[in-house]
Design an enzyme around this catalytic site. Structure first.
Site, PDB file in Angstrom:
ATOM      1  N   ASN A 196       0.817  -1.026   0.138  1.00  0.00           N
ATOM      2  CA  ASN A 196      -0.018  -0.008  -0.218  1.00  0.00           C
ATOM      3  C   ASN A 196       0.948   1.407  -0.005  1.00  0.00           C
ATOM      4  OD1 ASN A 196      -2.485  -1.090  -0.022  1.00  0.00           O
ATOM      5  ND2 ASN A 196      -2.732  -1.318   2.085  1.00  0.00           N
TER       6      ASN A 196
ATOM      7  N   HIS B 283      -3.027   2.646  -2.599  1.00  0.00           N
ATOM      8  CA  HIS B 283      -3.965   1.421  -2.143  1.00  0.00           C
ATOM      9  C   HIS B 283      -4.921   0.876  -3.312  1.00  0.00           C
ATOM     10  CE1 HIS B 283      -3.732   2.539   2.215  1.00  0.00           C
ATOM     11  NE2 HIS B 283      -3.622   3.951   1.707  1.00  0.00           N
TER      12      HIS B 283
ATOM     13  N   GLU C 148      -5.818  -7.782   5.396  1.00  0.00           N
ATOM     14  CA  GLU C 148      -5.224  -8.593   4.468  1.00  0.00           C
ATOM     15  C   GLU C 148      -5.429 -10.204   4.806  1.00  0.00           C
ATOM     16  OE1 GLU C 148      -2.066  -7.096   6.919  1.00  0.00           O
ATOM     17  OE2 GLU C 148      -3.857  -6.493   6.240  1.00  0.00           O
TER      18      GLU C 148
END
Length: 671
Positions: free
Chosen positions: A557, A562, A592
């Site tokens: 990220n 993102h 995640e």
């Protein structure tokens, strides 16, 4: 009302109250999501103006204090004024940049340049008005102007060398040739020949210097006019002018041999620091005149650096470095439109929703964002109230339908009573007619009187039977009409119940699905886990629980943005789902992390399956701008033992996952 009916109504009431509480929690979650969206939007709007930044800071403080009514009513007017003032200042700065760049281009066009150089310079001057209004074009314009100026200076330098002109230092301090020259003004024609067009300075440009006044032959030096003296005193270093004899106020330009764009005297209102700071870029280095710009690389690379073919489906989007509102506006608009589409608004609020949709779709700017969010919050709150009213309306309609059923039952009972009365009346009439007939037969003295008496009684019997049949037909018709109306009401209630059940099922599926990956979410995991644990307690057998986590996902990220992280999650979710069996279950637990349930699977078979899943993720050909990118995951797996609850087993698998993380990642730990 019986005790069973009372209990049934009580259960319905409690169930409806529980449903209302679930709806209230859902709306509270949506309001919290809207508040978070306001905070993120205020952060995205910062950086353009100090006054606006202060208003954005106050907006976040108001949202944290949950003082939206009084706080926003005082903040919004100040924010609107600050936004309008900031927009005016930005337009003024843009116009100053356009004027200053145009003056620099006109100064270069005033030189005697060849046609192949004047043509791109004219094109550059024509494009300034349109391109300079976009701040991202300012560094590119400055770089192009620097390149054109360097080419112009190189052209002039080459022309001066061919003409055998003395250097700048020789003209300033004199040389061997100038000492032997009899005519002091002999150097003037060469300067005039090099630049034979007088340059009139623009209003906003600094005054150009005037050369030293040559002494006229045959006479004493004449004093310079006041205007020429002022021009000499205000002349910047690096510019030398020569006035033709007899025209002391006419200014001629002799440029220096080597000069860069940042050493030119800039017109008023333009500075490199302010221009580049507004554009959000660093100054572009000067490009040599003989170097052509390389063609741009294709948007989608075919091969990576090693010459291997890459899959476009695994290409990560480039990161967006600190985007302004114009860069995030489509994402904000799409999020707001999705939120608006997800609201089940009643018909009374549809006009407000359509008006809000028109304000959002394609024309939303950042200083209109706060009013739009305010209106959206009003719609969300009104929808919560509307849900309460809809529930009350549903209960009212249910009461009306129950009353209607009770009315039909009363009518049916009254009809049944009428049928019994008619039957008893018909029986009584028949008995009376038969008794009268019997009495007439006994009392008859001759045949004629007996015949008349029998005929009269038979006519009475027929009349009674006709009346009974008529009343029976009317009653049957009335009952048939009532039954038809009752069947229509029952069908209508069945259709309403089916539609309501379908709507509830759709909402339930949406509530149990992760919108990003399409996998079941944490709520669906809890429901499925309870079912699997209950099945195991009932039927026995093996049940495994595994937790997977993407390694270094935060780094993905941070380094790639993102959007790239979202794409990684979608791809990995698809890879995991298509490699699991039909009886297996996978859910996105959050962030995640993914959770897998493996029923009827031994621990060794589950370990092998998890290793295959990890290998499949590691083999995904992720790449960024043609460069391969390796993404791995860690996992922990454990088996249910005895009558363990799901929470305890999940905690054990989670601890196994963290052991895999601490042991270096990209591995599986069995608990």
């Amino acid at each position: 009302m019986s005790r069973d009916d009372v209990q049934r109504w009580k259960d319905k009431y409690l169930e409806n109250i529980e449903q209302q509480e679930r709806l209230q929690r859902r709306w509270d979650a949506r309001i919290d999501l809207l508040r978070r969206g306001l905070v993120r939007s205020s952060l995205a709007a910062e950086g353009s103006d100090k006054a606006v930044d202060q208003c954005m800071k106050e907006l976040r403080e108001i949202l944290r204090r949950d003082d939206m009514d009084a706080g926003l009513s005082g903040l919004i007017p100040r924010l609107e004024k600050a936004v309008l003032d900031s927009e005016q200042r930005r337009q003024q700065r843009t116009q100053q940049n356009i004027d200053a760049l145009g003056e620099l281009a006109q100064q270069l066009l005033a030189l005697d340049l060849p046609r192949e150089l004047r043509k791109p310079l004219k094109q550059f001057a024509r494009d300034i008005e349109e391109r300079a209004r976009q701040s991202r074009e300012i560094p590119i314009l400055l770089s192009e102007l620097s390149r054109l100026q360097r080419q112009a200076l190189a052209e002039r330098k080459g022309g001066d060398a061919e003409d055998g002109r003395p250097s700048l230092l020789q003209r300033l301090f004199g040389g061997k040739e100038s000492e032997t020259t009899a005519e002091p003004s002999a150097s003037v024609p060469s300067v005039v020949a090099a630049s034979n067009t007088p340059i009139q300075p623009a209003a906003a440009a600094p005054s150009l210097p005037v050369a030293e006044h040559d002494e006229a032959p045959g006479g004493p030096p004449q004093p310079l006019p006041a205007r020429t003296v002022a021009a000499i005193e205000s002349a910047p270093a690096g510019w030398v002018g020569v006035a033709e004899r007899g025209e002391p106020n006419q200014i001629l330009l002799d440029e220096p041999r080597e000069i860069w764009l940042d050493s030119l005297p800039l017109p008023a209102g333009l500075s490199f620091s302010e221009t580049l700071e507004e554009a959000g870029a660093e100054p572009s280095p000067a490009m040599p005149a003989d170097v052509e710009s390389a063609p741009e690389a294709p948007a989608t690379p075919v091969d990576n650096l090693d010459g291997q073919a890459v899959d476009e489906a695994y290409e990560l989007p480039p990161p967006i470095p600190e985007p302004g509102y114009s860069a995030v506006a489509p994402h904000i608009e799409a999020s707001l439109l999705r939120l608006l589409d997800g609201l089940s608004l009643p018909s009374s609020h549809q006009p407000q929703a359509e008006a809000l949709r028109e304000r959002i779709d394609g024309s939303l700017n950042w200083y209109e964002l706060v009013p739009v969010l305010d209106d959206l919050a009003v719609l969300v709150l009104s929808l919560a109230d509307s849900g309460q009213r809809d529930f009350e309306e549903y209960l009212r309609q249910l009461n009306e339908r129950l009353e209607s059923f009770l009315g039909h039952l009363g009518d049916a009972h009254a009809g049944y009573t009428d049928v019994l009365d008619n039957a008893r009346g018909f029986d009584q009439s028949l008995r009376e007619q038969v008794s009268g007939l019997q009495a007439s037969v006994q009392q008859a003295t001759d045949l004629n009187s007996l015949k008349l008496a029998v005929d009269s009684r038979l006519n009475g019997l027929l009349a009674s039977m006709d009346e009974h049949q008529r009343e029976q037909a009317e009653h049957e018709q009335e009952v048939s009409g009532r039954l038809q109306a009752l069947m229509e009401r029952v069908n209508s209630m069945e259709q309403d119940a089916k539609a309501f059940h379908s709507h509830l099922e759709d909402q339930r599926q949406k509530a149990l699905t992760d919108p990003l990956t399409g996998l079941p979410n944490r709520a669906a995991l809890s429901e499925r886990l309870e079912q699997e644990v209950a099945r195991r307690h009932r039927d026995g057998g093996d049940l495994l629980l595994a937790v997977l986590d993407i390694d270094h996902f935060k780094r993905i990220n941070d380094d790639f943005g993102h959007l790239a992280g979202d794409k990684v999650l979608k791809i990995i979710a698809g890879e995991l789902r298509k490699r699991l069996r039909q009886a297996d279950f996978i859910a996105r637990f959050g962030g995640e992390e993914f959770v897998v349930l493996l029923p009827a699977t031994s621990l060794e078979a589950g370990r092998q399956l998890l290793e295959r899943l990890r290998a499949a993720i590691a083999a995904c050909p992720f790449h960024f701008k043609g460069e391969p990118l390796s993404i791995t995951c860690s996992a922990g797996i454990t088996a249910f033992e005895g009558n363990e609850a799901g929470e305890a087993v999940f905690e054990r698998a989670d601890q196994a996952l963290y052991r895999a993380k601490r042991a270096g990642r990209d591995r599986l730990e069995v608990a």
